[in-house]
Design a protein around this motif. Structure first.
Motif, mmCIF file in Angstrom:
data_model
loop_
_atom_site.group_PDB
_atom_site.id
_atom_site.type_symbol
_atom_site.label_atom_id
_atom_site.label_comp_id
_atom_site.label_asym_id
_atom_site.label_seq_id
_atom_site.Cartn_x
_atom_site.Cartn_y
_atom_site.Cartn_z
ATOM 1 N N PRO A 139 -6.105 7.228 1.295
ATOM 2 C CA PRO A 139 -5.828 6.851 -0.103
ATOM 3 C C PRO A 139 -4.629 7.627 -0.645
ATOM 4 C CG PRO A 139 -8.174 7.264 0.222
ATOM 5 C CD PRO A 139 -7.475 7.749 1.464
ATOM 6 N N GLU A 140 -4.056 7.111 -1.742
ATOM 7 C CA GLU A 140 -2.932 7.775 -2.423
ATOM 8 C C GLU A 140 -1.726 7.936 -1.496
ATOM 9 O OE1 GLU A 140 -4.970 7.898 -6.011
ATOM 10 O OE2 GLU A 140 -2.851 8.322 -5.588
ATOM 11 N N ARG A 166 -6.070 2.552 3.857
ATOM 12 C CA ARG A 166 -6.783 2.982 2.658
ATOM 13 C C ARG A 166 -5.906 2.928 1.415
ATOM 14 N NH1 ARG A 166 -11.259 5.685 3.176
ATOM 15 N NH2 ARG A 166 -11.490 4.824 1.069
ATOM 16 N N SER A 167 -4.602 2.655 1.590
ATOM 17 C CA SER A 167 -3.692 2.400 0.468
ATOM 18 C C SER A 167 -2.538 1.562 0.996
ATOM 19 C CB SER A 167 -3.199 3.710 -0.166
ATOM 20 O OG SER A 167 -2.692 4.598 0.805
ATOM 21 N N GLU A 168 -1.862 0.845 0.089
ATOM 22 C CA GLU A 168 -0.842 -0.100 0.543
ATOM 23 C C GLU A 168 0.189 -0.364 -0.555
ATOM 24 O OE1 GLU A 168 -3.988 -3.730 -0.365
ATOM 25 O OE2 GLU A 168 -2.863 -3.737 1.495
ATOM 26 N N MET A 169 1.361 -0.858 -0.155
ATOM 27 C CA MET A 169 2.414 -1.231 -1.095
ATOM 28 C C MET A 169 3.149 -2.450 -0.555
ATOM 29 S SD MET A 169 5.729 0.894 -2.556
ATOM 30 C CE MET A 169 4.825 1.655 -3.893
ATOM 31 N N ASN A 170 3.447 -3.389 -1.442
ATOM 32 C CA ASN A 170 4.164 -4.614 -1.070
ATOM 33 C C ASN A 170 5.529 -4.626 -1.748
ATOM 34 O OD1 ASN A 170 5.030 -7.157 -0.422
ATOM 35 N ND2 ASN A 170 3.488 -8.239 -1.622
ATOM 36 N N SER A 171 6.594 -4.305 -0.993
ATOM 37 C CA SER A 171 7.954 -4.316 -1.536
ATOM 38 C C SER A 171 8.699 -5.595 -1.165
ATOM 39 C CB SER A 171 8.732 -3.094 -1.027
ATOM 40 O OG SER A 171 8.198 -1.914 -1.568
ATOM 41 N N SER A 172 7.979 -6.586 -0.634
ATOM 42 C CA SER A 172 8.619 -7.865 -0.303
ATOM 43 C C SER A 172 8.593 -8.775 -1.528
ATOM 44 C CB SER A 172 7.876 -8.546 0.856
ATOM 45 O OG SER A 172 6.658 -9.124 0.409
ATOM 46 N N LYS A 173 9.164 -9.970 -1.401
ATOM 47 C CA LYS A 173 9.157 -10.916 -2.517
ATOM 48 C C LYS A 173 8.080 -11.986 -2.345
ATOM 49 C CE LYS A 173 12.973 -13.591 -0.501
ATOM 50 N NZ LYS A 173 14.316 -14.146 -0.745
ATOM 51 N N THR A 197 0.889 -2.300 -5.624
ATOM 52 C CA THR A 197 0.267 -1.213 -4.864
ATOM 53 C C THR A 197 -1.255 -1.250 -4.993
ATOM 54 O OG1 THR A 197 0.406 0.330 -6.730
ATOM 55 C CG2 THR A 197 2.253 0.314 -5.170
ATOM 56 N N GLU A 198 -1.923 -0.686 -4.001
ATOM 57 C CA GLU A 198 -3.348 -0.365 -4.046
ATOM 58 C C GLU A 198 -3.469 1.076 -3.577
ATOM 59 O OE1 GLU A 198 -5.200 -3.696 -5.676
ATOM 60 O OE2 GLU A 198 -6.076 -1.784 -5.040
ATOM 61 N N ARG A 199 -3.883 1.959 -4.465
ATOM 62 C CA ARG A 199 -3.933 3.385 -4.149
ATOM 63 C C ARG A 199 -5.179 3.756 -3.368
ATOM 64 N NH1 ARG A 199 0.037 5.430 -7.470
ATOM 65 N NH2 ARG A 199 -0.517 7.519 -6.769
ATOM 66 N N ARG A 204 -7.953 -4.220 6.760
ATOM 67 C CA ARG A 204 -7.746 -4.284 8.218
ATOM 68 C C ARG A 204 -6.819 -5.429 8.613
ATOM 69 N NH1 ARG A 204 -10.895 -1.555 11.709
ATOM 70 N NH2 ARG A 204 -9.101 -2.120 13.029
ATOM 71 N N SER A 205 -6.488 -6.330 7.671
ATOM 72 C CA SER A 205 -5.596 -7.449 7.977
ATOM 73 C C SER A 205 -5.022 -7.981 6.675
ATOM 74 C CB SER A 205 -6.336 -8.569 8.726
ATOM 75 O OG SER A 205 -7.412 -9.066 7.938
ATOM 76 N N TYR A 206 -3.956 -8.803 6.783
ATOM 77 C CA TYR A 206 -3.346 -9.372 5.583
ATOM 78 C C TYR A 206 -2.701 -10.715 5.922
ATOM 79 C CZ TYR A 206 1.220 -7.777 7.367
ATOM 80 O OH TYR A 206 2.341 -7.579 8.135
#
Length: 209
Positions: A139-140, A166-173, A197-199, A204-206
């Motif tokens: 996380p974080e 446990r955390s993620e960020m989407n910098s795509s469009k 973002t999700e802190r 496990r997949s997207y």
């Protein structure tokens, strides 16, 4: 913007010849090696003169069934990397990537101000290169980090992660959905485009939304 070198363009044309009659979409679907794969958009960039990374080249050759050429073409790829900066996006999409980078920077600044207003100056913000989706094992935005291509609207498939994020960020469009199972099943989380973002999560997949 500087022009791409003739050698890089020739390398892209060579890759296009290896693809033959197969569509870019079909190649991208067959390109996965472990957790690494190419999107149709990335296939187009490589064929138009973007010098691939070693992993991208392996995925491309795997997708068109020419893994026997990995050593030969990787030696050419390394020479191109040494000879000059040829790995820019094609002219049209390149302007859009610059806009994405600017928009992401503005959004991150706005998020920082928001946390300051709510008296949370110590909270860190994850970093993810414009145009990509990033996942952390803790996380974080802590622990192991992996940077992956987004799943585009034309690529309606599930991309599994090599570990539980446990955390993620989407910098795509492109907006992405995160799932707790490796086959994109279960209750999903929405990861909005351009800096979502999700802190603290369990993914496990997207896939594209």
């Amino acid at each position: 913007m500087a022009e791409r070198s003739p050698d890089a363009k020739t390398f892209g044309e060579r890759l296009r010849e290896l693809r033959g009659p197969m569509t870019q979409h079909a190649l991208s679907r067959r390109s996965a090696i472990g957790s690494e794969a190419l999107t149709r958009q990335r296939v187009s960039y490589l064929e138009n003169g973007q010098v691939p990374t070693a992993g991208q080249l392996r995925c491309y050759l795997h997708g068109c069934g020419r893994e026997d050429l990995v050593d030969e073409l990787d030696a050419v790829r390394k020479r191109l990397c040494v000879s000059g900066p040829a790995a820019k996006e094609p002219a049209g999409p390149g302007h859009r990537w610059q806009f994405v980078a600017l928009a992401a920077a503005v959004l991150l600044a706005a998020v920082t101000v928001t946390f300051w207003v709510f008296n949370r100056p110590s909270v860190s913000i994850g970093e993810c290169a414009p145009g990509f989706v990033c996942f952390w094992s803790e996380p974080e935005f802590g622990g192991q980090k992996i940077t992956l291509d987004p799943v585009w609207a034309s690529e309606n498939h599930c991309a599994a992660l090599p570990f539980e994020a446990r955390s993620e960020m989407n910098s795509s469009k492109e907006r992405q959905l995160g799932f707790p199972a490796p086959d994109c099943t279960g209750s999903h989380t929405v990861l909005n485009h351009l800096g979502g973002t999700e802190r603290s999560t369990s993914v496990r997949s997207y896939r594209h939304s």
